[in-house]
Each structure stands twice: as structure tokens, then as C-alpha cells.
Write an enzyme that holds these catalytic residues in place. Structure first.
Site, mmCIF file in Angstrom:
data_model
loop_
_atom_site.group_PDB
_atom_site.id
_atom_site.type_symbol
_atom_site.label_atom_id
_atom_site.label_comp_id
_atom_site.label_asym_id
_atom_site.label_seq_id
_atom_site.Cartn_x
_atom_site.Cartn_y
_atom_site.Cartn_z
ATOM 1 N N ASP A 20 0.835 -1.212 0.000
ATOM 2 C CA ASP A 20 0.000 0.000 0.000
ATOM 3 C C ASP A 20 0.861 1.250 0.000
ATOM 4 O O ASP A 20 0.462 2.293 -0.502
ATOM 5 C CB ASP A 20 -0.953 -0.011 1.187
ATOM 6 C CG ASP A 20 -2.048 -1.023 0.935
ATOM 7 O OD1 ASP A 20 -1.827 -2.210 1.203
ATOM 8 O OD2 ASP A 20 -3.093 -0.623 0.381
HETATM 9 C C1 LIG Z 1 -2.277 -4.494 -5.666
HETATM 10 S S1 LIG Z 1 -3.074 -4.292 -4.193
HETATM 11 C C2 LIG Z 1 -1.824 -4.026 -2.976
HETATM 12 C C3 LIG Z 1 -2.364 -3.763 -1.621
HETATM 13 O O1 LIG Z 1 -3.266 -2.717 -1.682
HETATM 14 C C4 LIG Z 1 -3.012 -5.027 -1.017
HETATM 15 O O2 LIG Z 1 -1.993 -5.968 -0.757
HETATM 16 C C5 LIG Z 1 -3.724 -4.680 0.252
HETATM 17 O O3 LIG Z 1 -3.149 -4.642 1.326
HETATM 18 C C6 LIG Z 1 -5.146 -4.294 0.102
HETATM 19 O O4 LIG Z 1 -5.729 -3.887 1.303
HETATM 20 P P1 LIG Z 1 -7.277 -3.479 1.292
HETATM 21 O O5 LIG Z 1 -7.556 -3.092 2.712
HETATM 22 O O6 LIG Z 1 -8.038 -4.659 0.819
HETATM 23 O O7 LIG Z 1 -7.401 -2.273 0.371
#
Ligand SMILES: CSC[C@@H](O)[C@@H](O)C(=O)COP(=O)(O)O
Length: 350
Positions: free
Chosen positions: A246
Site C-alpha cells: 500500500d
Molecule cells: C495491488 S493491491 C496491494 C495492496 O493494496 C493489497 O496488498 C492490500 O493490502 C489491500 O488492502 P485493502 O484493505 O483490501 O485495500
């Protein structure tokens, strides 16, 4: 054909509602920025690249219905709405980086006297629309670089077993995926023996979304619960772990879905290389380490309930951070669309 979760044509945006998957595949319309903010905040769309793309496209849809004859008004609207979209979820940096780049473009177009308000709007929307194709191309490059790094020290006839966490596939991006893109590439090279995906409590992105994509694409896969990772590494000879991100700090510390850090610790103990796969739009060069990353805390209900059904004891208090930080020292490589970098190389790469 991989899944498509974002449907866009000029003036119309629809997203696959990820809260309903895998039971129901239902697209919902995003009519403008207010809808865009809500679907991101409620996690009807999630995953760092998809958040940025849907946020920006929601602005493109809204602008396409308006007529501007004053460039100053248009510039103010663009800046205000992009900053609002950035506030929808705090940890993933992609929306913030996209907003900064688009605000810079809007300022440039504003200053260019040969550009009228309507032309400025069209050029601005064109730029947002190009994000969709760029993201898919970047993910395919991530897939190639990641697969070749994982395979480079292995005999050419050997097969690999990969562990992944959360969902990083077509549902989390414009298509193909980041960590799941690496897995797709290994599969297309016929070098993937098996992929293991974690359930990813509390929101179950692994069980609901990654498992759905793997079954859809007929990739050999097994679901495990989060507490099985140590046993898996001990018993199933995992070749590498590949996860998404993220936000990656300039020293390589990486924020990703809660549980990523403990998988990285276990990978170190078992001598399994731990990779992060992410586009450059997930790298935050402005922060020097993971200590500066804001970790989103989600509502207790996402832990205490599965759908409408309460599974936790009434009255218990909860702590529900959505992400954790994996220290750079645990990361073997950061796989990007420009190549694979060791965490120490990140600060100097463009
Ligand atoms: C290509 S998506 C990468 C990250 O955003 C993913 O690993 C993740 O942690 C998503 O978290 P989320 O809370 O579902 O948005």
C-alpha cells in the site's frame, strides 16, 4: 481472460462490488466524486492501485457532465475534489501520488494561455483515462520481472510454490495484478506448481477475492488460514512469498495488509525469499521509513462479524489495524515495472 472489476467508458463508471463477492457479482454505478469516496471508504473497491484509478475516474465522470468557461473555477474544483478523494483511505499512497500529479497538470494547463477551459477539461480527462491502460502494462512488466527474479537461481526444469497474502489481482488493480500478476506470469511460463493464499482475516480478501480469481483463472491453488503459515513453510517447501504494497517508504519499509509482517518474519526464519510487488505509484519517496506511514484502523464490526453474523463475544473490545509495516531488512526484493530493486537501492532509483 482475467476478471474485470472496473468498467469505464466516457461519462460512465461501474465497479464490481467487492463486498458481495464471491456470492454475487454485481456492478454498481459510480456517478461522481461523492460516490467514488464512498465506494473506496466502504471497501466496495479496494487495493491500492484500484483505489487511485476509481477515485480519479470518478472525478473524470463528474467533470464530463459539467460545462466550464472559467479555467480558475475548473482548477479549483479539480484540486478540491482530488484532495477530498485522498481522504477516503489513509494508508495506500497511490491516490495521493495520482492527485499530486493531476493537480500539477491542472496548474500547467491553467497557465497555458492557448488552452481554453473546455480543452483543459478534455486534456485532464484524457490523462485520467490513460491510467487504466498504464496500470495493466505496469502489472504485466511486474509479472515478468518478478517471475524471472524468482526463477533466476533455480534449475530450468524446476517448478515453484508461492505463498501470497491478501488480494493483489485484477480486483485490486485495473487488471492482471501485482503479486498475483507475478503468479499469473509464473503460471503462463508453466513454472508454477502451486500457489497458497491466506484467508487474510479479518476482511478475508484472500478467501473471498484471491481464491475467486485463482479458481476463475484455473491456477492450481490452496487456501490456508492465516495461522497456518509457519506450518506451511515447514512442510510444503515454499519457493518464495510474494505480496503487494500500500505504501513503500524510501528505505524499503513496506505497509501492506495486516499479517504481512508476521509472514515476513516466518519467511526469514525458514530461509524463504520474501518479495513485495508494487508499481512505482506505491513508492512514497517523501518518507524515509515506515515509522511515518499512517495505519488505517477499521471498524470493530469487520472483526466481530462475518456478514450479518456476529462471531465474537458480545462486550469484547477490539483493535483492528488494517495494515502493518514489514521492515526493509526482511525484504529480498521490491518488484516494480522498472525492475527488481533491493530495498537499499530504492532511494536512488527513478
Ligand atoms: C495491488 S493491491 C496491494 C495492496 O493494496 C493489497 O496488498 C492490500 O493490502 C489491500 O488492502 P485493502 O484493505 O483490501 O485495500
Amino acid at each position: 481472460m482475467t476478471l474485470k472489476s472496473i468498467k469505464y467508458e466516457k461519462g460512465n463508471l461501474e465497479i464490481l462490488d467487492q463486498l458481495l463477492l464471491p456470492a454475487q457479482s454485481k456492478f454498481i454505478q459510480v456517478k461522481g466524486v461523492e460516490d467514488g469516496w464512498k465506494v473506496i471508504n466502504k471497501m466496495q473497491v479496494r487495493g491500492a492501485p484500484a483505489i487511485a484509478i476509481v477515485g480519479c475516474l470518478s472525478l473524470a465522470v463528474e467533470l464530463s457532465t459539467e460545462v466550464f468557461d472559467d479555467k480558475k473555477v475548473l482548477r479549483q474544483e479539480i484540486e478540491g475534489k482530488l484532495n477530498y478523494l485522498v481522504s477516503s483511505r489513509p494508508t495506500a499512497v497511490n491516490m495521493k501520488i495520482a492527485a499530486d500529479e493531476l493537480i500539477a497538470l491542472s496548474n500547467k494547463l491553467y497557465k497555458d494561455e492557448t488552452v481554453t477551459a473546455e480543452v483543459m477539461k478534455v486534456k485532464f480527462i484524457d490523462e485520467i483515462e490513460s491510467m487504466l491502460e498504464k496500470d495493466i502494462a505496469d502489472n504485466k512488466a511486474i509479472g515478468e520481472y518478478g517471475a524471472s527474479d524468482i526463477l533466476k537461481s533455480l534449475p530450468s526444469d524446476s517448478m515453484v510454490r508461492i505463498l501470497t497474502h491478501c488480494n493483489t489481482g485484477s480486483l485490486a488493480t485495473a487488471g492482471y495484478g501485482t503479486a498475483l500478476g507475478v503468479i499469473r506470469t509464473l503460471h503462463s511460463l508453466k513454472r508454477l506448481e502451486h500457489v497458497y493464499c491466506t484467508e487474510t482475516r479479518p476482511y478475508n480478501q484472500g478467501a473471498r477475492l484471491t481464491a475467486y480469481e485463482l479458481v476463475h483463472d484455473k491456477i492450481p491453488a490452496t487456501l490456508i488460514v492465516d495461522s497456518m503459515v509457519a506450518a506451511l513453510m515447514k512442510q510444503r517447501n515454499i519457493t518464495a512469498v510474494v505480496v503487494g504494497a500500500d505504501r513503500v517508504a524510501s528505505n524499503g519499509d513496506t505497509a501492506n495488509k495486516i499479517g504481512t509482517y508476521q509472514i515476513a518474519v516466518l519467511a526469514k526464519h525458514h530461509g524463504v525469499p520474501f518479495y513485495v510487488a508494487a508499481p512505482f505509484t506505491s513508492i512514497d519517496k517523501k518518507i524515509i521509513s515506515g515509522d511515518h506511514i499512517i495505519i488505517e484502523e477499521r471498524p470493530d464490526r469487520e472483526m466481530t462479524h462475518v456478514g450479518d453474523h456476529r462471531i465474537a463475544a458480545q462486550g469484547i473490545s477490539c483493535w483492528n489495524p488494517a495494515f502493518d509495516i514489514t521492515p526493509a531488512a526482511l525484504i529480498a526484493g521490491i518488484i516494480t515495472e522498472k525492475g527488481v530493486f533491493r530495498p537499499s537501492e530504492l532511494a536512488n532509483c527513478q
